[in-house]
Scaffold this active site. Sequence first.
Site, mmCIF file in Angstrom:
data_model
loop_
_atom_site.group_PDB
_atom_site.id
_atom_site.type_symbol
_atom_site.label_atom_id
_atom_site.label_comp_id
_atom_site.label_asym_id
_atom_site.label_seq_id
_atom_site.Cartn_x
_atom_site.Cartn_y
_atom_site.Cartn_z
ATOM 1 N N HIS A 214 1.033 -1.001 -0.559
ATOM 2 C CA HIS A 214 -0.371 -0.220 -0.020
ATOM 3 C C HIS A 214 0.712 1.320 0.060
ATOM 4 O O HIS A 214 0.686 1.805 -0.567
ATOM 5 C CB HIS A 214 -1.117 -0.044 1.094
ATOM 6 C CG HIS A 214 -2.059 -1.005 1.324
ATOM 7 N ND1 HIS A 214 -3.097 -0.196 1.015
ATOM 8 C CD2 HIS A 214 -2.953 -2.813 0.574
ATOM 9 C CE1 HIS A 214 -4.038 -0.994 0.971
ATOM 10 N NE2 HIS A 214 -3.552 -2.301 0.554
ATOM 11 N N GLY B 25 -7.637 -11.468 -0.343
ATOM 12 C CA GLY B 25 -7.675 -10.461 -1.029
ATOM 13 C C GLY B 25 -9.059 -10.354 -1.854
ATOM 14 O O GLY B 25 -9.511 -10.645 -2.463
ATOM 15 N N ASP C 245 -4.187 6.703 2.661
ATOM 16 C CA ASP C 245 -5.222 5.700 1.814
ATOM 17 C C ASP C 245 -6.592 5.451 2.425
ATOM 18 O O ASP C 245 -6.735 6.015 3.542
ATOM 19 C CB ASP C 245 -4.327 4.482 2.607
ATOM 20 C CG ASP C 245 -4.321 3.037 2.087
ATOM 21 O OD1 ASP C 245 -5.624 2.615 2.080
ATOM 22 O OD2 ASP C 245 -3.626 2.153 1.449
#
Length: 461
Positions: free
Chosen positions: A23, A381, A123
């Site tokens: 990320h 995910g 984020d």
Amino acid sequence: MTKPSEPTRDSHVAVLAFPFGTHAAPLLTVTRRLASAAPSTVFSFFNTAHSNSSLFSPGDEADRLENIRVYDVPDGVPEGYVFSGRPQEAIELFLGSAPENFRREIAAAETEVGRDVKCLLTDAFFWFAADMATEMNASWVAFWTAGANSLSAHLYTDLIRETIGVKEVDGRMEETLGFISGMEQIRVKDIPEGVVFGNLDSVFSNMLHQMGLALPRATAVYMNSFEELDPTLTVNLMSKFKRYLSIGPLALLFSPSQRETTLHDPHACLAWMEKRSTDSVAYIAFGRVMTPPPGELVAIAQGLESSKVPFIWSLQEKNMVHLPKGFLDRTREQGMVVPWAPQVELLNHEATGVFVSHGGWNSVLESVSAGVPMICRPIFGDHALNARSVEAVWEIGMTIINGVFTKDGFEESLDRVLVQDDGKKMKVNAKKLKELAKEAVSTEGSSFENFKGLLDEVVKV
């Protein structure tokens, strides 16, 4: 440290990174581009010390933009804490203390810079940034690091739960999400765990649910994609957010000279590629976070050796012990197994014929940008969702047969993509998407314009 006599910068942006997985790196990439375009704006980058150490090497201070300041925030792990080994334990600890830690570190940075933060660039996982921005009288600009398909799954979580039902879900896994515009080809079983199956009460599932509820409050939501990849989803998401901006593919938007000054290729992968014919090589990489289990690594090796397909396999050294005895010697002429490879450059090499991947978003978009078909082996995910899009929506690849690697299944998949007519159609479709991606980042393209829109939202005073 800012000197008292130094003139005050135009504005101050706090960048809040999620320090797990992949990320933080793309958020830093975008931050650098924004900082370069707005040199009078200070960007304070907040991340854990461990994650920062992986992003910034000790010798790169001279190359760092002067208006990016890097700060370490606590990881939330109490002193003397002993991990129990539970999945997502480190994430839970971090999230538990993140709002308080970020507030404290931002306040210290405001004092140091001499100007209040007017924008939180975070984020998208940080749903609590919506309230923080309101308290600070700042805007909230959220970065979704995956694709429009998974963002839609989290945005519509309540609708999916109401329509499919969480108790009856086992019998409805093959049903499609036709009730969401742009998700008509997506099956219930493709959507991420924690939406309607799996542990719906975990900290991670709750974080994603809260994020889906909070994001419509953001000043803007942006992602590493391009509008033309998912035009129907783009229109739908534009109707849900105040401003929805696709600014990618980042691999195309930022030239190699902007990514790094010299090409890092320690194992001479590209020199090896020069000796291979067009569209012949299988490039295999599963990222740094997850790898298929040892038995599947054996199956990959066996399938490669049996197929005789030229290959470059990026495999961490700790996993090389699982390879069949003698495999490296027997395939010395056929391919190479390396602990790291220059992925973007390899995908863009004309010899690459297929990318074998876990289906993470960054990898998928890099393959799309290069016009390379894929064989996906989802692990967790959004991987299954991306793999389904690769196979059924964009028709530029396939999911590995039966969802796991077997020797025969992998060999059959390689033959399908590299040799059969089916694979030739995938290649044509992949090339079309590559051209659309290039157009999107051109000076008149959608992503180029959207980046200017992002810049405008971030540096408003």
